[in-house]
Design an enzyme around this catalytic site. Structure first.
Site, mmCIF file in Angstrom:
data_model
loop_
_atom_site.group_PDB
_atom_site.id
_atom_site.type_symbol
_atom_site.label_atom_id
_atom_site.label_comp_id
_atom_site.label_asym_id
_atom_site.label_seq_id
_atom_site.Cartn_x
_atom_site.Cartn_y
_atom_site.Cartn_z
ATOM 1 N N THR B 44 -9.461 14.835 0.630
ATOM 2 C CA THR B 44 -9.248 13.429 -0.174
ATOM 3 C C THR B 44 -9.469 12.503 1.305
ATOM 4 O OG1 THR B 44 -7.430 14.222 -1.148
ATOM 5 C CG2 THR B 44 -7.604 12.066 -1.052
ATOM 6 N N ASP B 60 -9.505 8.267 -3.438
ATOM 7 C CA ASP B 60 -10.712 8.728 -4.174
ATOM 8 C C ASP B 60 -10.621 9.625 -5.156
ATOM 9 O OD1 ASP B 60 -12.021 11.578 -2.847
ATOM 10 O OD2 ASP B 60 -10.006 10.967 -2.275
ATOM 11 N N ARG B 62 -12.189 12.883 -5.719
ATOM 12 C CA ARG B 62 -12.942 14.230 -5.676
ATOM 13 C C ARG B 62 -12.106 15.429 -5.372
ATOM 14 N NH1 ARG B 62 -18.191 15.080 -2.215
ATOM 15 N NH2 ARG B 62 -19.087 13.920 -3.832
ATOM 16 N N LYS B 76 -5.473 11.115 -8.395
ATOM 17 C CA LYS B 76 -4.656 11.439 -7.104
ATOM 18 C C LYS B 76 -3.567 10.613 -7.119
ATOM 19 C CE LYS B 76 -8.328 13.192 -4.825
ATOM 20 N NZ LYS B 76 -9.319 13.531 -3.922
ATOM 21 N N GLY B 90 -3.905 17.371 -0.074
ATOM 22 C CA GLY B 90 -3.599 18.659 0.216
ATOM 23 C C GLY B 90 -4.015 19.577 -0.986
ATOM 24 N N SER B 172 -8.492 14.356 4.418
ATOM 25 C CA SER B 172 -9.383 14.813 5.420
ATOM 26 C C SER B 172 -10.275 13.586 5.862
ATOM 27 C CB SER B 172 -10.384 15.902 4.741
ATOM 28 O OG SER B 172 -10.884 15.499 3.446
ATOM 29 N N ASP B 209 -16.904 11.417 4.789
ATOM 30 C CA ASP B 209 -16.111 12.835 4.875
ATOM 31 C C ASP B 209 -16.587 13.613 3.394
ATOM 32 O OD1 ASP B 209 -13.051 14.064 3.428
ATOM 33 O OD2 ASP B 209 -14.226 14.972 5.050
ATOM 34 N N SER B 212 -14.286 13.982 0.325
ATOM 35 C CA SER B 212 -14.170 12.698 -0.560
ATOM 36 C C SER B 212 -15.277 12.171 -1.321
ATOM 37 C CB SER B 212 -13.144 11.594 0.482
ATOM 38 O OG SER B 212 -12.365 12.365 1.169
#
Lengths: 142, 277
Positions: B44, B60, B62, B76, B90, B172, B209, B212
């Site tokens: 994320t 985000d 995803r 999230k 996570g 991430s 990233d 995400s």
């Protein structure tokens, strides 16, 4: 909730023992009931959390009672443990469902939700134990 | 099913009986060129900042499972209490369950005591829970809320570490987002400026990233209330599938209508008294 001061109370933690030795009569491994055994399975936990979870509640209680004794004197944990003992004695027979209502209220479990309430709820357990065997085990006759 | 080898009711909570079996299965699968399915991670970018009137959280949407995007509209930002929201990075299931448990505990507490929970209480509960499980619960959380002591933003790591900071990014894509936040953060920002900053931080995380992507959700918590804007910004590569495939009533036109009333006649009538004592 966790109390601080873990370090000073570590001496009271429950020591590590083996994982579930199923001893039958004569102190030998009970192969009929619990299957074949291996020394590795009994001594080493298969998961990192297995040991700490097994003794978690006991360790918490010991630590809390230790702290309480240090703060308020010996009478406080004595009275509490007397109440716990009394509440533990009024359960139903082992193969029946007990609500543990008094015990939960004393421990404060009625005001919190954790994984013990969600996972592996004993009332939803798919295994039904043999009543006679369970009574014999409880009374120590087995 | 009665089994004679069950001598005590199994303890509630986590059950470790199948761990050695799973490890053995894992070994067999690797050898046979098949892989066990990976749990869904949120890989994320989540960010939060404390501004003058409250706290702004962003995330985000995803969720990935290995190299596949498992969910394009994942939520999230989880509800904890009317004055607190929590972003989770996570393993998706771990963050959802942990925040659910936290929310339930805080609701019980506020019902018992008649008070709104404080952010420090939520953080302590999370810390106790995550430390107890030694990091096996893979949940990195950003907890933000407004209570009687002010606006707070905390981060809780999977092993139980906490930090109280004015601005934060996790997941991430956190390095990219943190770069934007470090550059443009000022204490006591205005609300609109704060929302724009969080949006830019998440956007840079999405761009840099792989884990995400898709939309950006923003959650603004102030003393007056919560504004959960989902989505704050939609990605241009939208999912055009309809979720509902039912036709509206009236799609097909009715040509003729014929009504035949059923004629019933009473043949027999019996009365049975109910005993309502």
């Amino acid at each position: 909730m966790n109390t601080r001061g873990l370090r000073s109370q570590l001496k009271d933690s429950v020591p590590v023992t083996g994982m579930g030795q199923q001893v039958g009569a004569y102190g030998v491994q009970d192969t009929l009931r619990s299957g074949f055994s291996s020394v590795k399975n009994e001594l080493l936990p298969s998961h990192a959390l297995e040991l700490s979870e097994k003794n978690f509640q006991l360790n918490q209680d010991k630590m809390n009672f230790s702290n309480l004794r240090n703060i308020q004197g010996l009478h406080a944990p004595l009275k509490l443990q007397m109440e716990y003992r009394a509440a533990r004695q009024i359960q139903r027979l082992p193969f029946l469902q007990s609500s543990h209502l008094a015990l939960d209220t004393l421990k404060g479990n009625d005001e919190s939700i954790s994984f013990e309430d969600i996972l592996n709820d004993p009332s939803q357990s798919e295994m039904v134990g043999e009543p006679h065997i369970m009574m014999e085990y409880k009374l120590g006759l087995m | 099913m009665a089994l004679s080898n069950v001598v005590e009711t199994p303890a509630s909570g986590f059950n470790f009986e199948n761990v050695s079996r799973n490890v053995a299965l894992e070994g067999l699968l690797e050898g046979g060129h098949t892989k066990a399915p990976k749990p869904m991670k949120t890989g994320t970018t989540i960010a939060g900042i404390v501004c003058k009137d409250g706290v702004v959280l962003g995330a985000d949407t995803r969720a990935t499972s290995g190299e596949v995007v498992a969910d394009k509209m994942c939520a999230k930002i989880h509800y904890i209490s009317p004055n607190m929201y929590c972003c989770g990075a996570g393993t998706a299931a771990d963050t959802e369950k942990t925040t659910d448990l936290l929310s339930s505990n805080l609701t019980i507490f506020s019902m018992n005591s008649g008070r709104n929970p404080r952010v420090v209480m939520a953080v302590n509960i999370l810390q106790d829970m995550l430390f107890r499980y030694r990091g096996q619960i893979g949940a990195s959380l950003i907890l933000g809320g407004v209570d009687c002591t002010g606006n707070h933003l905390y981060t809780v790591g999977p092993y139980g570490s906490i930090d109280n900071v004015p601005y934060l990014a996790m997941g991430s894509g956190d390095l990219a987002a943190l770069g934007i936040l470090e550059d443009r953060f000022k204490p006591n920002m205005e609300l609109e400026e704060a929302k724009q900053l969080v949006r830019d931080a998440i956007h840079s995380g999405i761009m840099s990233d792989l884990g995400s992507g898709n939309n950006i959700d923003i959650c603004v918590i102030t003393k007056q209330g919560v504004d959960y804007i989902r989505p704050y910004q939609e990605s241009e590569y939208k999912d055009k599938r309809q979720r509902r495939y039912k036709y509206r009533p009236g799609t097909t036109s009715i040509l003729t209508e014929k009504i035949v009333p059923l004629e019933l006649e009473v043949v027999q009538e019996t009365v049975q008294r109910m005993d309502t004592a």
